[in-house]
Design a protein around this motif. Structure first.
Motif, short mmCIF file in Angstrom:
data_model
loop_
_atom_site.label_atom_id
_atom_site.label_comp_id
_atom_site.label_asym_id
_atom_site.label_seq_id
_atom_site.Cartn_x
_atom_site.Cartn_y
_atom_site.Cartn_z
N VAL A 315 0.84 -1.20 0.00
CA VAL A 315 0.00 0.00 0.00
C VAL A 315 0.88 1.25 0.00
O VAL A 315 0.62 2.21 -0.74
N LYS A 316 1.94 1.22 0.80
CA LYS A 316 2.86 2.38 0.79
C LYS A 316 3.52 2.53 -0.58
O LYS A 316 3.69 3.67 -1.06
N GLU A 317 3.88 1.41 -1.19
CA GLU A 317 4.47 1.49 -2.54
C GLU A 317 3.48 2.12 -3.51
O GLU A 317 3.86 2.96 -4.33
N GLN A 318 2.22 1.73 -3.40
CA GLN A 318 1.19 2.31 -4.28
C GLN A 318 1.13 3.83 -4.13
O GLN A 318 1.04 4.56 -5.11
N ILE A 319 1.19 4.25 -2.86
CA ILE A 319 1.06 5.68 -2.57
C ILE A 319 2.30 6.44 -3.07
O ILE A 319 2.20 7.51 -3.68
N ARG A 320 3.48 5.83 -2.85
CA ARG A 320 4.71 6.47 -3.33
C ARG A 320 4.74 6.59 -4.84
O ARG A 320 5.09 7.64 -5.38
#
Lengths: 503, 180
Positions: A315-320
């Motif tokens: 999810v953090k990768e998606q946001i980044r």
């Protein structure tokens, strides 16, 4: 979209349930403000408690709330959000929603609307993949016009065949047809389901592969052409095409095939001009050949098993990525470790054909302890609403080896208590103890072939005498459940013992 | 009044059935501990109520269990470590009065009920139609899935009680089948 890489300050989560909680947690960890939305049926849903701001977006039916594009975009603008995370389900694979976000200058955390549209329309996706050398299952690529056409095509491929919703996923609008005589009713129900689930009655037909495994590959792609794959997930334990148990790695895939699958998945993603997180689904036949099934242009329900084996927060990768950052990881640095497994906890009764079980959760004790992860949104006293998906929680465990991950899962399931509604917990306990499953010998037909709904003695650990003891004590004492704060245990014993004649 | 007096203590007897197995249970309380005999085995049981939850903590001959017991249609549903058991208990009186033939009901009509709350998508049968066991009668949509509700037995459709678009409750009668 070209923007200078800078993390969003505020993001709207256009979803509910456990996935809304999951996304909120990632936002909080990244120091991003989290805005949630809720329908009238969800005021008491705990995803609100995990957000910074909450906005009511309409009545209970999803079409009037969580699927209301205009209302959600208006809320994102009103609350000052720069981006929207759609979770999975609802608007996650709506290219109209992604496009509406793009038009309003709000970043949709996911792929571009064009990729979603192309991959969402399954027949078009197949054409693109076929053209790029990705293996596909023989099938009619055009939506069917009528039943007669379906029969003609079925005869060409040979029975069994499968009817699928062109706009769909998740098992809705799918029917297997084994003979021409079954076509009429299958055609009709598939169309109805496709229409009601996706607002589009288009269906298509393809050759049905008997007893396949369902294997999928997680990918991440940034906005600058870099892509990686993060290993596969085995999702063969399904019922009516709804996954129930997923694990990574698959017991059926070796290192050589893993690399081939990963590279094929990247080829598929490239063909689709894909960016952000996505999943390329394959089916693996009994001889080990694999075929492209579809691209899921979103975060998957089962993403945690990949997170546990790779250590990467998807999810953090998606946001980044959506914020405009390039991928910080290279393929050679991705080395999945150990084994992870997920059990989906549905409000469904596995002893009664998995029919939905609704009501209030009267008692809840979540499992915990080493290498146990819960994704959850329900609480004691919570009334599971009828309007939405019956997924109430996901339980995920990790181990250095598959047997260790399974032993942890078994232990965690035994700790898990949900009362007041029926859930899939007894089903999972049965599967984890089953010899075929433990050996890795299963296919998508596993539940039909092995699970009867009634646990047999060989799958039980609790002696039936203990159940008799519990029942007898319950009857002899009282049927009343003690209220919180009541101190009447002794008196209750006296009352009922007087009535039942024990003293 | 159940039970009998043995050396000044009351003993209650139940005739139980669990997963197709029949058993006789003798239950007796001494000094806050239960002695429970199931057929020829005897157990010493310490039970505590987990306050507020309705669950029982059981220590059975020093083995630990946590059980929840709920009532459903005359049976007791017991859940221990995620495993479910259905138990029926009869005291002496109930046991003697329940002869196997009394349970036999020569039902002439059969009701098709909604297994869960939902919305009627489609009624697949007509009044007067002959159906066999397994014929799809009504399609009910719940939680985004369409569920075919089929006739449990063959016969003639006597009455249709719902229409497309109706919201139905769990256990609501949808269709009545005449088995004659």
């Amino acid at each position: 979209m070209k923007r200078k890489p800078e993390l969003f300050k505020k993001v709207l989560v256009a979803n509910r349930g456990e996935i809304a909680v999951r996304v909120s947690r990632a936002l909080k960890e990244m120091g991003i403000e989290c805005v949630c939305v809720y329908s009238e049926a969800d005021r008491l849903s705990s995803h609100i408690a995990f957000a910074d701001e909450a906005y009511s977006i309409g009545p209970a039916p999803a079409t009037q709330s969580y699927l209301n594009i205009e209302r959600i975009i208006e809320t994102a603008k009103k609350s000052g959000c720069q981006a929207v995370h759609p979770g999975y389900g609802f608007l996650a694979e709506s290219h109209e929603f992604a496009r509406a976000c793009e038009d309003q200058g709000i970043v949709f955390i996911g792929p571009g609307s064009k990729s979603i549209e192309q991959m969402g329309f399954k027949t078009q996706a197949r054409k693109i993949m076929k053209g790029s050398g990705v293996p596909v299952i023989p099938g009619g690529e055009e939506p069917l016009s009528d039943e007669a056409e379906a029969i003609t095509l079925a005869e060409k491929f040979g029975y069994p065949v499968i009817i699928k919703a062109s706009a769909g996923g998740g098992g809705k609008g799918m029917r297997i047809v084994r003979a021409a005589g079954e076509m009429k009713s299958a055609f009709k129900t598939a169309r109805n389901e496709a229409e009601s689930a996706f607002g589009n009655p288009a269906i298509y037909i393809e050759k049905y592969i008997d007893r396949p495994r369902h294997i999928e590959v997680q990918i991440l792609a940034d906005n600058y052409g870099s892509m990686v794959y993060l290993g596969e997930r085995e999702c063969s334990i399904q019922r009516r095409y709804q996954k129930l148990i997923e694990e990574s790695p698959s017991p059926a895939i070796d290192a050589k095939k893993r690399k081939l699958l990963g590279e094929t998945a990247l080829k598929a993603a490239e063909a689709a001009g894909y960016r952000n997180a996505g999943t390329v689904e394959f089916i693996l036949d009994q001889s080990g050949r694999f075929y492209f099934l579809e691209v899921n242009t979103r975060l998957q329900v089962e993403h945690p098993v990949t997170e546990l084996t790779t250590g990467i927060d998807l999810v953090k990768e998606q946001i980044r990525i959506a914020s405009g950052f390039p991928l910080g990881i290279k393929q050679k640095d991705i080395k999945p470790e150990g084994s992870a497994i997920e059990c989906r906890i549905y409000a469904e009764d596995p002893s009664n054909d998995f029919l939905p079980s609704l009501g209030k959760i009267s008692r809840l004790r979540n499992p915990a302890g080493p290498w146990v992860r819960m994704e959850n949104y329900v609480y004691e006293g919570y009334d599971v609403p009828v309007y939405y998906d019956p997924l109430i929680a996901k339980l995920i465990t990790w181990g250095q080896t598959r047997p260790e991950a399974l032993a942890r899962m078994s232990r965690a399931l035994e700790e898990y208590v949900i009362e007041g509604i029926e859930t899939t917990i007894p089903f999972h306990i049965w599967v984890i103890r089953d010899e075929n499953f433990r050996k890795g010998d299963f296919s998508t037909s596993y539940i039909d072939e092995h699970y009867t709904g009634k646990p047999t003695d060989e799958h039980r650990k609790v002696p039936s005498d203990v159940a008799l003891i519990a029942a007898a004590i319950n009857r002899v004492e009282s049927t009343a459940v003690p209220k919180k704060g009541s101190t009447g245990t002794t008196n209750r014993w006296k009352d009922t013992s007087r009535r039942e004649g024990v003293s | 009044m159940e039970g009998y007096v043995k050396k000044g203590r009351r003993v209650v007897i139940y005739y139980a059935s669990i997963n197709g197995r029949d058993a006789k249970i003798k239950i007796e309380k001494k000094n806050d501990m239960y002695t429970i005999e199931i057929d020829d085995r005897s157990y010493v049981v310490d039970r505590q109520h987990l306050e507020g939850s309705g669950a029982l903590s059981l220590v059975v001959d020093n083995k630990c269990y946590e059980a929840s017991v709920t009532r459903s249609d005359g049976a007791l549903l017991v859940c221990i470590s995620g495993e479910k058991f259905e138990v029926t208990l009869k005291d002496e009186l109930e046991y003697r009065s329940a002869s196997p033939s009394a349970r036999h009901t020569g039902l002439e009509s059969e009701e098709i009920r909604a297994p869960m709350p939902g919305v009627v998508v489609c009624v697949e049968v007509e009044e007067g139609q002959r159906v066999s066991a397994g014929t799809a009668a009504v399609i009910v949509e719940a939680m985004k899935m369409q569920n075919e509700i089929s006739a449990p037995a063959g016969g003639t459709v006597k009455q249709i009680l719902v229409r497309e678009g109706d919201v139905v409750d769990s256990r609501q009668v949808l269709v009545v089948i005449d088995r004659g």
